[in-house]
Design a protein around this motif. Structure first.
Motif, short mmCIF file in Angstrom:
data_model
loop_
_atom_site.label_atom_id
_atom_site.label_comp_id
_atom_site.label_asym_id
_atom_site.label_seq_id
_atom_site.Cartn_x
_atom_site.Cartn_y
_atom_site.Cartn_z
N LEU A 129 0.83 -1.21 0.00
CA LEU A 129 0.00 0.00 0.00
C LEU A 129 0.86 1.26 0.00
CD1 LEU A 129 -2.71 -1.09 2.61
CD2 LEU A 129 -3.06 -0.77 0.15
N TYR A 130 1.98 1.19 0.71
CA TYR A 130 2.85 2.36 0.78
C TYR A 130 3.40 2.75 -0.60
CZ TYR A 130 6.92 5.21 1.91
OH TYR A 130 7.85 6.22 1.95
N LYS A 131 3.67 1.75 -1.45
CA LYS A 131 4.14 2.04 -2.80
C LYS A 131 3.15 2.91 -3.56
CE LYS A 131 6.73 -2.29 -3.44
NZ LYS A 131 6.77 -3.55 -4.22
N LEU A 132 1.87 2.71 -3.25
CA LEU A 132 0.82 3.44 -3.99
C LEU A 132 0.70 4.89 -3.53
CD1 LEU A 132 -1.91 0.64 -4.05
CD2 LEU A 132 -0.28 1.23 -5.83
N PHE A 133 1.38 5.28 -2.46
CA PHE A 133 1.35 6.67 -2.03
C PHE A 133 1.90 7.59 -3.11
CE2 PHE A 133 1.05 6.70 2.88
CZ PHE A 133 0.09 5.70 2.82
N ARG A 134 2.74 7.04 -3.98
CA ARG A 134 3.35 7.83 -5.05
C ARG A 134 2.77 7.47 -6.41
NH1 ARG A 134 7.25 7.19 -1.10
NH2 ARG A 134 8.48 9.05 -0.60
N ASP A 135 1.59 6.89 -6.41
CA ASP A 135 0.95 6.48 -7.66
C ASP A 135 0.58 7.70 -8.51
OD1 ASP A 135 -0.34 3.77 -8.76
OD2 ASP A 135 -1.66 5.45 -9.30
N LYS A 136 0.50 7.49 -9.82
CA LYS A 136 0.15 8.58 -10.73
C LYS A 136 -1.31 9.00 -10.56
CE LYS A 136 3.48 7.18 -14.30
NZ LYS A 136 3.65 6.70 -15.69
N SER A 137 -2.14 8.05 -10.15
CA SER A 137 -3.57 8.34 -9.97
C SER A 137 -3.81 8.91 -8.58
CB SER A 137 -4.40 7.07 -10.17
OG SER A 137 -5.72 7.26 -9.72
N SER A 138 -4.37 10.09 -8.51
CA SER A 138 -4.67 10.71 -7.21
C SER A 138 -5.72 9.91 -6.44
CB SER A 138 -5.15 12.15 -7.41
OG SER A 138 -6.30 12.18 -8.23
N VAL A 140 -6.09 6.62 -6.49
CA VAL A 140 -5.41 5.47 -5.90
C VAL A 140 -4.60 5.92 -4.69
CG1 VAL A 140 -3.63 3.72 -6.27
CG2 VAL A 140 -5.36 4.14 -8.03
N THR A 141 -3.91 7.05 -4.82
CA THR A 141 -3.12 7.59 -3.71
C THR A 141 -3.98 7.86 -2.49
OG1 THR A 141 -1.55 8.60 -5.25
CG2 THR A 141 -1.62 9.49 -3.03
N PHE A 142 -5.14 8.48 -2.73
CA PHE A 142 -6.06 8.79 -1.64
C PHE A 142 -6.56 7.51 -0.97
CE2 PHE A 142 -10.40 9.40 -0.10
CZ PHE A 142 -10.24 10.48 0.75
N SER A 143 -6.93 6.51 -1.78
CA SER A 143 -7.43 5.25 -1.23
C SER A 143 -6.37 4.52 -0.43
CB SER A 143 -7.93 4.34 -2.37
OG SER A 143 -9.01 4.93 -3.05
N ALA A 144 -5.12 4.54 -0.94
CA ALA A 144 -4.03 3.85 -0.23
C ALA A 144 -3.75 4.51 1.11
CB ALA A 144 -2.77 3.86 -1.11
N THR A 145 -3.75 5.83 1.14
CA THR A 145 -3.52 6.55 2.40
C THR A 145 -4.62 6.23 3.41
OG1 THR A 145 -2.50 8.35 1.15
CG2 THR A 145 -3.11 8.82 3.42
N ALA A 146 -5.87 6.27 2.94
CA ALA A 146 -7.00 5.96 3.83
C ALA A 146 -6.92 4.53 4.33
CB ALA A 146 -8.32 6.20 3.08
N ALA A 147 -6.44 3.61 3.48
CA ALA A 147 -6.34 2.20 3.87
C ALA A 147 -5.31 2.00 4.97
CB ALA A 147 -5.98 1.35 2.65
N PHE A 167 7.78 4.90 7.16
CA PHE A 167 6.91 5.51 6.15
C PHE A 167 6.76 7.01 6.42
CE2 PHE A 167 4.35 1.28 5.84
CZ PHE A 167 5.42 0.68 5.21
N ILE A 168 6.47 7.35 7.68
CA ILE A 168 6.24 8.75 8.05
C ILE A 168 7.49 9.59 7.78
CG2 ILE A 168 5.80 10.32 9.98
CD1 ILE A 168 4.02 8.15 11.19
#
Length: 641
Positions: A129-138, A140-147, A167-168
């Motif tokens: 999930l942490y990898k997706l914090f830098r995803d191109k899709s905002s 996906v990034t929002f969902s990963a952070t919330a997860a 991570f922090i």
């Protein structure tokens, strides 16, 4: 293909219309075949499919499939498949769906309390999930952070430093504004798990640095998070480390940052007050006079609470004056007044009154009466819901002289306002003198005949309080009859509400009015022998009817079991076991399954609590018979402890 009814026009006399029969698609045929597979096999197959609908359907059963497949297959087979989906940049919708369902899987694994399952989350799921914090899709990034924020509360404190802190730290030092904002979201979610010591050591340094970040979005996020961090740090560290940076944020050049401060200031102040520090009074005054309307409005929301928190300091008088001005203004009198401000004023009124004390009620009374007649129904609604609180604060004499008229006005107002008074009617009446209360007994009877079932339900919940409020024999007889009517209400929700308090009502009548208690007792006992199953099943419902000028109590006997459950633990145990348990046990052979369902539920929950004087052997035998019943619902209820 078309299918026609076999009966022709000459037989039916009517023209028959063709019915379209849709052919089953290949995809649907394949899904039907896959349903025969074990759930874990079907889920893995569909997740590997190239058909989006297959994947989405499988993801909804992800956690259940892993439960059935076991931990080893989850680690060896399921997680690699999920990792592949999350890294597929072409499938944004599927990735978002995967993220949402991975949270449930992670929580399930952590609750297993097994090291291997926890490691699966910490070493596989969270890094993915942490990898997706830098995803191109905002998205996906929002969902990963919330997860990740949703998973963190289920981790142990020992996991914070090795698992979450890296991570922090990485995000907090990132060059991208969005990444630094994500770091603050993680800090907000994890601060309470880190605890005060680790939070001070690891998180506060990043927090202090980000409060001076060149990006206003980052500074705004700091203001949004600061309340949560203050709560964890406690009074001393809040004053020492966070109060200075909060004061700087209050004076930030960007209005949205200052607005975030206005919304967080109560949480920060609650810690400062515990440390006998009142520096924030000046900051609050500054925000009240802010040039931005949005900042002022957010500050006024908290004005009443802030006054209450600082009620022991003379300096708060200036805030009281602000509050009085806020309540008396008319929209348009000043450029910063907003119609919502009076709504905040109405909402905060009980807190301000409590802070100022009832001796200052004469000073607040004109403000209160002005708000009571406000043209906005939302303002009046807020005051209606708090009428009982104001009455309790100012006492009986002032309540009767000042609030009785207000009460009657609210009762003639819109339903949205009226419902506020009705919700706490019993408490309000208890403040009044016994003589004044009696005047409103007829009103209660009238309200219980209201066509709006929600009104009747609200009053039903207060019936035990009404019985304590009216202490004359005649009034209690009236209330007894009204209560029996509620047990027979045509709306199930009202009847259930009556069931829940039947034990409390029994206690009141048993202590002070034995005649009415006998009526209730006899009525409930009649439930168990009524010829209609709905009467036996919904045991706590009574149908009150007037026939030939006589009052007949027609029990809905299936309701008898639920009535027993409502009384259990409320009346004396020996009385319950002697009078109500024997007829209850007879219902275990009732021909209607729904009746046996309720009996099974009651016995499974309470059989262990029966005393030595109760027919324990009979109860155990009844439960054993129910466990062998042909109805699966009855058997299920037998196992629900």
């Amino acid at each position: 293909a078309r299918l026609y009814e076999s009966m022709g026009e000459e037989r039916s006399g009517k023209k028959e219309f063709p019915v379209e029969i849709r052919k089953e698609t290949e995809e649907e045929k394949q899904l039907a075949k896959d349903d025969e597979l074990p759930l874990i096999e079907k889920t893995l197959k569909h997740l590997r499919s190239q058909v989006t609908t297959h994947k989405v359907h499988a993801l909804k059963e992800l956690t259940e499939a892993c439960k059935q497949g076991g931990l080893q297959r989850t680690v060896d087979e399921m997680l690699p498949v999920l990792d592949g989906i999350l890294n597929d940049e072409q499938g944004e919708y599927v990735r978002n769906t995967t993220i949402e369902n991975v949270v449930d899987l992670a929580v399930y694994l952590l609750k297993l309390s097994e090291a291997a399952a926890a490691n699966c989350v910490k070493q596989k799921i969270l890094p993915g999930l942490y990898k997706l914090f830098r995803d191109k899709s905002s998205a996906v990034t929002f969902s990963a952070t919330a997860a990740v924020c949703a998973i963190i509360p289920h981790l142990q404190q020992d996991d914070m430093k090795p698992v979450i802190y890296p991570f922090i730290a990485s995000l907090a030092n990132d060059e991208e504004d969005q990444q630094r904002a994500q770091a603050l979201e993680l800090i907000k979610s994890s601060a309470s798990i880190f605890g005060a010591a680790l939070c001070t050591e690891l998180l506060v340094p990043h927090f202090v640095r980000l409060a001076a970040d060149p990006s206003y979005e980052t500074r705004k996020e700091v203001a949004c998070c600061i309340g949560s961090v203050c709560t964890v740090l406690g009074p001393e560290q809040t004053v020492k480390q966070l109060l200075p940076l909060f004061t700087k944020l209050v004076a930030d050049e960007i209005w949205s940052v200052r607005q975030a401060c206005a919304e967080a200031i109560v949480d920060v102040a609650s810690q400062c007050v515990k440390a006998d520090n009142y520096w924030l009074l000046d900051d609050f005054e500054h925000l009240l006079s802010d040039q931005s309307r949005w900042v002022r409005t957010s500050t006024f929301k908290n004005l009443g609470t802030f006054i209450f928190m600082h009620s022991n300091k003379e300096k708060v008088q200036s805030l009281v004056e602000r509050y009085l001005a806020m309540a008396t203004c008319v929209s348009g009198e000043a450029k910063f007044w907003d119609s919502d401000v009076r709504l905040f004023c109405a909402y905060e009124f009980p807190g301000v009154l409590q802070a100022m004390g009832k001796e200052r009620w004469p000073e607040l009374k004109p403000i209160y009466l002005k708000l009571v007649s406000d043209y906005q129904w939302k303002v009046r609604r807020s005051l209606a819901f708090s009428l009982h609180e104001v009455a309790l604060l100012i006492g009986t004499e002032a309540a009767e002289s000042c609030l009785a008229e207000t009460f009657e006005l609210f009762m003639q107002d819109l339903d949205e306002v009226k419902i506020g008074v009705i919700t706490h009617l019993a408490v309000f009446l208890q403040v009044l003198s016994p003589e004044t209360r009696l005047k409103y007994l007829g009103l209660i009877k009238e309200l219980l005949e209201d066509p709006n079932w929600r009104v009747r339900k609200l009053l039903t919940k207060q019936m035990s309080l009404f019985n304590k409020t009216f202490d004359t024999a005649d009034s209690r007889t009236t209330l007894c009859a009204l209560f029996l009517g509620l047990l027979a209400d045509p709306v199930a929700s009202v009847r259930k509400a009556a069931c829940k308090i039947i034990g409390e009502v029994f206690c009141v009548f048993a202590q002070v009015h034995s005649e009415d208690f006998a009526k209730l007792e006899d009525t409930v006992l009649e439930f168990s022998t009524h010829k209609q199953f709905t009467y036996r099943q919904l045991c706590y419902l009574i149908d009150l009817r007037f026939i030939a000028n006589k009052l007949f109590f027609l029990s809905i006997a299936c309701r008898f079991v639920l009535a027993c459950e409502g009384m259990h633990g409320k009346i004396e145990q020996h009385e319950f076991e002697q009078k109500f348990l024997p007829p209850l046990l007879k219902l275990h052979t009732d021909p209607v399954p729904n009746v046996k369902v309720f009996v099974a539920r009651f016995l499974s929950k309470h059989i262990d609590a029966l005393s030595a004087n109760a027919p324990v052997d009979v109860a155990k035998a009844a439960l054993q018979e129910l466990q062998k019943d042909s109805d699966p619902d009855v058997i299920l209820m037998c196992s629900m402890r």
